[in-house]
Design a protein around this motif. Structure first.
Motif, mmCIF file in Angstrom:
data_model
loop_
_atom_site.group_PDB
_atom_site.id
_atom_site.type_symbol
_atom_site.label_atom_id
_atom_site.label_comp_id
_atom_site.label_asym_id
_atom_site.label_seq_id
_atom_site.Cartn_x
_atom_site.Cartn_y
_atom_site.Cartn_z
ATOM 1 N N ALA A 91 0.835 -1.207 0.000
ATOM 2 C CA ALA A 91 0.000 0.000 0.000
ATOM 3 C C ALA A 91 0.867 1.253 0.000
ATOM 4 N N ALA A 92 2.033 1.175 0.643
ATOM 5 C CA ALA A 92 2.933 2.327 0.712
ATOM 6 C C ALA A 92 3.397 2.792 -0.656
ATOM 7 N N TYR A 93 3.407 1.886 -1.630
ATOM 8 C CA TYR A 93 3.945 2.211 -2.950
ATOM 9 C C TYR A 93 2.953 2.958 -3.838
ATOM 10 N N HIS A 94 1.679 2.941 -3.495
ATOM 11 C CA HIS A 94 0.661 3.545 -4.353
ATOM 12 C C HIS A 94 0.764 5.069 -4.403
ATOM 13 N N ASP A 95 1.035 5.673 -3.250
ATOM 14 C CA ASP A 95 1.029 7.140 -3.153
ATOM 15 C C ASP A 95 2.231 7.557 -2.315
ATOM 16 N N PRO A 96 3.402 7.718 -2.923
ATOM 17 C CA PRO A 96 4.610 8.040 -2.156
ATOM 18 C C PRO A 96 4.487 9.301 -1.311
ATOM 19 N N VAL A 348 8.233 -4.818 -9.224
ATOM 20 C CA VAL A 348 7.534 -3.914 -8.306
ATOM 21 C C VAL A 348 7.250 -2.574 -8.983
ATOM 22 N N THR A 349 8.238 -2.014 -9.661
ATOM 23 C CA THR A 349 8.011 -0.719 -10.312
ATOM 24 C C THR A 349 7.051 -0.853 -11.494
ATOM 25 N N ALA A 350 7.059 -2.019 -12.160
ATOM 26 C CA ALA A 350 6.110 -2.231 -13.251
ATOM 27 C C ALA A 350 4.681 -2.209 -12.738
ATOM 28 N N ARG A 351 4.479 -2.668 -11.525
ATOM 29 C CA ARG A 351 3.120 -2.725 -10.992
ATOM 30 C C ARG A 351 2.742 -1.476 -10.190
ATOM 31 N N TRP A 352 3.692 -0.952 -9.388
ATOM 32 C CA TRP A 352 3.344 0.142 -8.480
ATOM 33 C C TRP A 352 4.008 1.456 -8.803
ATOM 34 N N GLY A 353 4.868 1.500 -9.793
ATOM 35 C CA GLY A 353 5.462 2.766 -10.196
ATOM 36 C C GLY A 353 6.874 2.961 -9.650
ATOM 37 N N ASP A 354 7.599 3.899 -10.249
ATOM 38 C CA ASP A 354 8.980 4.161 -9.876
ATOM 39 C C ASP A 354 9.127 4.651 -8.435
ATOM 40 N N GLY A 355 8.061 5.253 -7.885
ATOM 41 C CA GLY A 355 8.131 5.756 -6.521
ATOM 42 C C GLY A 355 8.321 4.674 -5.494
ATOM 43 N N ALA A 356 8.057 3.411 -5.852
ATOM 44 C CA ALA A 356 8.176 2.315 -4.888
ATOM 45 C C ALA A 356 9.591 2.127 -4.391
ATOM 46 N N THR A 357 10.573 2.473 -5.203
ATOM 47 C CA THR A 357 11.956 2.293 -4.791
ATOM 48 C C THR A 357 12.496 3.500 -4.028
ATOM 49 N N GLY A 358 11.695 4.543 -3.911
ATOM 50 C CA GLY A 358 12.123 5.711 -3.143
ATOM 51 C C GLY A 358 13.173 6.544 -3.835
ATOM 52 N N ARG A 359 13.331 6.347 -5.139
ATOM 53 C CA ARG A 359 14.357 7.101 -5.879
ATOM 54 C C ARG A 359 13.783 8.381 -6.456
#
Length: 359
Positions: A91-96, A348-359
């Protein structure tokens, strides 16, 4: 639910108190005879959870508002505050931006309010082993300690490391880095997004689990002024039986609830890729166990309780397992996936976006 603790009794204030782990902590503290104030964001789900704990005083608040946090601390004068409120993966990855507001900014508000309190208050933070980041089991020795350098590799780990730094500004603080939490009677409530993330992880990765009740025991003990843990960073995971490989965890957990084979076969991680592993690892819990005495449920215990909780539904779930497997197989990024290695962060980024890695 609205009873105010006697003014002479300084309670323990618990944030995020009406989530799964928070409710276990409320029960643990009540069993110890501790006065408790629970706070959470008011939603239909948290209102239902509050109704299930009619003896607990609930004071609704949005921790993103610093004035609300100051009011909580000034009104209830807690002797200890356990900060659980957080948005966790996936859930954290949806909206950084929202995740940062809850996991970092709100933690800063809590730390500032506690540091400015008129009376001493011990601040206990539920952090995470995610701060250690990617650890290749083929090139690193198993196990981390509080002294192992933190090297977060995704959003949640970065946020928890920042939260730890904020909490350490408070004179009386304790940081608990928690393993992967399992609540045996709630495994069927695992949402599809979490199950999807589980299916993407390298099967040979090391993962440490812990029963949610044992985490609650550790957190409650950390609030006890008689326990000499002030200023420490402690690692909270289950006993030796709880040190697993990801593939073993997935297989045994799904089998326990009657869904053996519901997730498509996982792939191993690339031994040559130091950054291609999820943020889980075995932890050295020796110091934490000596101080907090929390390890009461083994991995076999959790599996037995999960099977008992499912009960008569197991045959129905066994019948549904092939359909679940097909659904996961056809859902991106699993659809069309090729070996030989798991590519967890690409997936993970393919599904939840680049923000998931915190970069």
């Amino acid at each position: 639910m609205t009873r105010t603790p006697p003014s002479a009794v300084r309670p323990v204030l618990v944030t995020g108190a009406l989530g799964n782990l928070g409710r276990l902590l409320l029960e643990e503290l009540a069993g110890r005879g501790v006065a408790v104030v629970a706070t959470d964001l008011r939603t239909p789900a948290t209102e239902r959870a509050a109704a299930a704990h009619p003896g607990v005083h609930v004071d609704w608040a949005d921790l993103r508002d610093p004035a609300e946090v100051r009011r909580l601390v000034a009104t209830h004068r807690p002797r200890a505050l356990v900060h659980l409120a957080a948005i966790i993966p996936p859930a954290a990855y949806h909206d950084p931006d929202l995740t940062r507001a809850v996991n970092v900014t709100a933690t800063g508000h809590v730390a500032e309010a506690v540091a400015a309190a008129a009376e001493p208050c011990r601040l206990v933070l539920a952090s995470s082993m995610a701060v250690y980041g990617s650890r290749n089991p083929h090139t690193t020795e198993p196990g981390v300690t509080a002294q192992t350098p933190a090297r977060p590799c995704e959003l949640y780990g970065h946020h928890k490391l920042e939260a730890e730094a904020l909490v350490r500004r408070v004179p009386s603080h304790v940081v608990l880095r928690v393993a992967a939490v399992v609540v045996p009677d709630s495994l069927l409530a695992l949402d599809p997004e979490s199950a999807h993330l589980e299916a993407l992880l390298p099967v040979d990765g090391r993962v440490h689990v812990v029963d949610g009740r044992d985490v609650a025991t550790a957190l409650a003990a950390a609030t006890d002024p008689a326990v000499d843990c002030e200023g420490r960073t402690l690692l909270v995971g289950g006993d030796d039986s709880c040190r697993l490989r990801q593939g073993q965890l997935t297989e045994e957990m799904t089998a326990a609830v009657g869904l053996r084979g519901a997730l498509p076969p996982g792939l191993p991680g690339d031994p040559a890729d130091e950054d291609g592993w999820f943020c889980v690892e075995w932890m050295d819990t020796t110091e934490a166990q000596a101080l907090l005495g929390f390890q009461h449920h083994s991995w076999p215990d959790m599996l037995r309780e999960a099977r008992a909780a499912v009960g008569w539904k197991r045959p129905l779930l066994r019948a549904a397992a092939p359909l679940a497997r097909l659904w996961f197989s056809l859902t991106p990024p699993r659809r069309g996936r090729r070996g030989p290695w798991a590519h967890v962060w690409a997936d993970v980024t393919a599904r939840w976006g680049d923000g998931a890695t915190g970069r």
